[in-house]
Design a protein around this motif. Structure first.
Motif, PDB file in Angstrom:
ATOM      1  N   ASP A 179       0.424  -1.105  -0.173  1.00  0.00           N
ATOM      2  CA  ASP A 179      -0.294   0.704   0.467  1.00  0.00           C
ATOM      3  C   ASP A 179       0.889   0.742  -0.406  1.00  0.00           C
ATOM      4  N   ASP A 181       1.503   4.632   1.082  1.00  0.00           N
ATOM      5  CA  ASP A 181       1.275   5.411   2.201  1.00  0.00           C
ATOM      6  C   ASP A 181       0.937   7.124   1.983  1.00  0.00           C
ATOM      7  N   ARG A 218      -1.386  -4.818  -9.676  1.00  0.00           N
ATOM      8  CA  ARG A 218      -1.632  -3.545  -9.261  1.00  0.00           C
ATOM      9  C   ARG A 218      -3.618  -3.661  -8.775  1.00  0.00           C
ATOM     10  N   ASP A 222      -4.560   2.990  -4.797  1.00  0.00           N
ATOM     11  CA  ASP A 222      -2.256   2.696  -4.633  1.00  0.00           C
ATOM     12  C   ASP A 222      -2.366   1.366  -4.169  1.00  0.00           C
ATOM     13  N   GLU A 223      -3.039   0.089  -3.941  1.00  0.00           N
ATOM     14  CA  GLU A 223      -2.445  -1.167  -3.445  1.00  0.00           C
ATOM     15  C   GLU A 223      -2.237  -2.334  -4.511  1.00  0.00           C
ATOM     16  N   ASP A 285      -3.780  -8.756   4.046  1.00  0.00           N
ATOM     17  CA  ASP A 285      -3.752  -8.412   4.168  1.00  0.00           C
ATOM     18  C   ASP A 285      -4.238  -7.699   5.730  1.00  0.00           C
ATOM     19  N   LEU A 288      -1.214  -6.215   6.300  1.00  0.00           N
ATOM     20  CA  LEU A 288      -0.838  -4.827   6.349  1.00  0.00           C
ATOM     21  C   LEU A 288      -1.286  -3.653   6.963  1.00  0.00           C
ATOM     22  N   TYR A 289      -2.880  -4.784   7.528  1.00  0.00           N
ATOM     23  CA  TYR A 289      -2.837  -3.629   8.245  1.00  0.00           C
ATOM     24  C   TYR A 289      -2.796  -2.854   9.124  1.00  0.00           C
ATOM     25  N   LYS A 292       0.376  -1.055   8.732  1.00  0.00           N
ATOM     26  CA  LYS A 292      -0.046   0.603   8.596  1.00  0.00           C
ATOM     27  C   LYS A 292      -0.402   0.994   9.819  1.00  0.00           C
ATOM     28  N   ARG A 296       3.245   2.569   9.411  1.00  0.00           N
ATOM     29  CA  ARG A 296       3.343   2.984   7.776  1.00  0.00           C
ATOM     30  C   ARG A 296       5.271   2.913   7.171  1.00  0.00           C
TER      31      ARG A 296
END
Ligand SMILES: Nc1nc2c(ncn2[C@@H]2O[C@H](COP(=O)(O)O[C@H]3[C@@H](O)[C@H](n4cnc5c(=O)[nH]c(N)nc54)O[C@@H]3COP(=O)(O)O)[C@@H](O)[C@H]2O)c(=O)[nH]1
Length: 575
Positions: A179, A181, A218, A222-223, A285, A288-289, A292, A296
């Protein structure tokens, strides 16, 4: 006409017709060749001769096999005679043969037919442009147009395929979700062209640091997603992640500006974190969470306890759908006071009395409600309940209600507010709607229009959490807010940090300059109140004045009989 003259005429007429036919064939816009069954040509039209580079008077030993061997069918090239034999067999059996053949840089649609017992007619149409168009359409269906990377649909197919192979070979795979930032900030502040430039440049760099067998795609916005097929997992995936972080470090130049972005990356590994695409993506995911949430610019590997979080969120989302109907939502009210301590209003703050988890904070469930769209229903419930409650107060105090950016972006917000005001009979000047600057960040023009139509209803608009976003000041220029609420993160550091003292002083000065009253949030101590009084801050809210409580706990202030809140909620629902 005598019989012999008639025959001569017919012969001449027949020749003319043949000549006309030959001329027509000669000028047809497709390559036409007529051959004997042994491969010798009878007729080759201009297109055919040009395509296969044959003179108008071709050499005696020319044959179908030799001509077509100049094309790109590799089997024809290796043994043209054998392939011709097979073609003749096919034609004798089926009567025709259709194929695509590449000759030079042209693509041909070939249609061969057997004519009578001894002739082969080949018609070859140049479909190069059509093939290019088809290829472009296929490319567009499978790729993202901006970055030309594979899109989600083609990634899904590739992932399924690679996972299937890895399962069969007991191999490992690393899946990375990436992702960009603060990409939204670039779009919002510098425009979409800047956002596009960042995505294109970052994708170009991604491709350069990807391994030969790695897949990059992609997913949208923005992922991005990467698949590292190496068996050396998780090391290979982590190394790829760090190469990607490094690639994004250099700012992207756009119209003379240096745009800086960072990446957050979540990684999951096949087979230990998931046996299929859905499970692997969900695990990446979750990682990724976490990346972030931890600030980040981070890479995080999936850990089983993250799975519990996903499960937990899903359960909450499921329960939340019933919360309104099951009467589980409650409003708490926190007093807002003049600096002298006189209470002039209350902020309505939602709580969820969950049947098994107890009283839940809005921080736990509002983000879930926003994600699944339930916030519209919940937000309307909050507004209706707060207004309905406030009209029962003997003292005409102000009631403040928080609006989620999702509610704000919904078309009918001002209609809903008007309807609730009419339905409850609350006078509009008693209602204050609190928004954060997130409301304005996306589609500023539309947000401004909504703010203006709300203002026309006569309600007040407060900018909440002032100072936490980086463009708050520019928003003050665009809309006449009725109140600025200084975020409690500043107030909690008052008297301990000179810089914070200076910021709070400046914001209060700003409010004075703009003639907009300030509310300092999160005032917990007398020292903080004294500082704010010294700076002529008009209003305060915080535990020093009162905590969020059921309205019955403030019955003497608002002037109601101390009746339980649940009956009020029920009457608000039934309208
Ligand atoms: N869209 C909606 N958002 C809502 C609604 N109700 C609440 N919220 C938002 O949830 C966030 C958390 O709210 P909450 O847990 O209720 O916290 C509020 C106060 O309890 C807390 N507060 C107030 N004074 C103090 C203090 O002295 N110390 C301290 N540590 N905390 C304090 O601040 C929260 C109120 O913040 P704000 O809204 O910014 O004035 C919060 O972001 C809510 O906005 C809802 O119905 N809809």
């Amino acid at each position: 006409m005598t019989a012999s003259r008639k025959t001569k005429f017919e012969i001449a007429n027949g020749r003319d017709r043949l000549a006309a036919l030959e001329l027509t064939i000669e000028s047809l816009p497709l390559a036409v060749g007529l051959f004997w069954l042994d491969g010798r040509p009878v007729l080759l039209n201009r297109h055919f001769r040009e395509l296969y580079d044959v003179g108008e008077r071709w050499e005696a030993d020319i044959t179908f096999a030799k001509l077509i061997a100049n094309g790109a069918f590799s089997d024809w090239k290796s043994d043209p005679a054998a392939f011709f034999e097979r073609l003749v067999e096919t034609l004798k059996r089926d009567g025709e043969f259709k194929a695509r053949n590449e000759v030079g840089n042209r693509m041909l649609a070939v249609h061969d037919r057997l004519l009578g017992d001894d002739l082969i007619l080949t018609m070859q149409k140049d479909i190069t442009e059509q093939v290019h168009a088809e290829a472009r359409i296929t490319f567009l269906a499978n790729h993202d147009t901006l970055t030309e990377l594979p899109n989600r649909a083609s990634l899904n197919a590739m992932l399924d395929n690679r996972i299937e192979n890895a399962r069969a070979c007991h191999a490992k795979l690393g899946l990375l979700l990436v992702d960009v930032d603060r990409f939204k900030d670039i779009n919002d502040v510098f425009g979409h062209a800047a956002g596009d430039a960042v995505l294109s440049e970052i994708s170009r760099r991604f491709l350069a640091c990807r391994g030969e067998d790695d897949i990059a795609a992609r997913l949208g916005g923005d992922e991005f997603c990467f698949l590292s097929p190496s068996d050396n997992q998780p090391e290979a995936a982590e190394m790829l992640a760090h190469r990607l972080l490094e690639a994004a470090r250099e700012p992207v130049l756009f119209e003379g500006r240096q745009l800086k972005v960072g990446l957050s990356i979540g990684i999951s590994i096949f087979p230990q974190n998931g046996m299929d695409r859905g499970a692997l993506l969900a695990a990446a995911d979750a990682a990724l969470y976490r990346a972030k949430a931890e600030g980040r610019g981070m890479v995080r590997m999936f850990e089983p306890e993250m799975d519990e979080r996903i499960h937990d969120q899903r359960m909450l989302q499921h329960d939340l759908q019933r919360a309104i109907d099951c009467d589980e939502l409650e409003l708490y009210y926190q007093p807002q006071a003049r600096i002298t301590g006189e209470i002039y209003g209350f902020e309505a703050l939602i709580r969820w009395r969950h049947p098994t988890r107890g009283l839940l904070s809005p921080n736990v469930f509002i983000p879930i409600a926003e994600e699944c769209g339930l916030i519209l229903e919940i937000g309307e419930w909050v507004l209706r309940t707060a207004c309905r409650n406030a009209v029962t107060w003997a003292a005409p105090l102000q009631i403040s209600v928080n609006l989620s950016p999702v509610q704000f972006r919904h078309d009918d917000l001002s209609t809903t507010v008007l309807q609730i005001l009419m339905e409850t009979g609350l006078s509009p000047e008693r209602l204050e709607l609190e928004i954060t600057e997130n409301v304005l960040v996306k589609d500023f023009a539309r947000a401004l229009q909504t703010l203006r139509s709300l203002k026309k209803l006569g309600v007040h608009i407060a900018m909440d959490d002032f100072g936490t976003g980086y463009s708050s000041l520019s928003y003050l220029q665009s809309f006449p807010f009725d109140t600025l609420k200084i975020d409690r993160s500043f107030i909690s550091r008052l008297n301990t940090d000179h810089l914070t003292d200076a910021i709070v002083r400046a914001v209060i000065g700003l409010g004075r300059g703009l003639d907009v009253p300030i509310v300092a949030e999160g005032v917990e101590t007398e020292e903080q109140r004294a500082f704010l009084a010294g700076e002529h801050c008009q209003n305060i809210q915080g535990f020093l004045i009162g905590r969020p409580q059921e309205i019955g706990d403030y019955a003497d202030i608002v002037g109601i009989e101390c009746k339980p809140q649940r009956s009020l909620r029920r009457s608000a629902k039934t309208g």
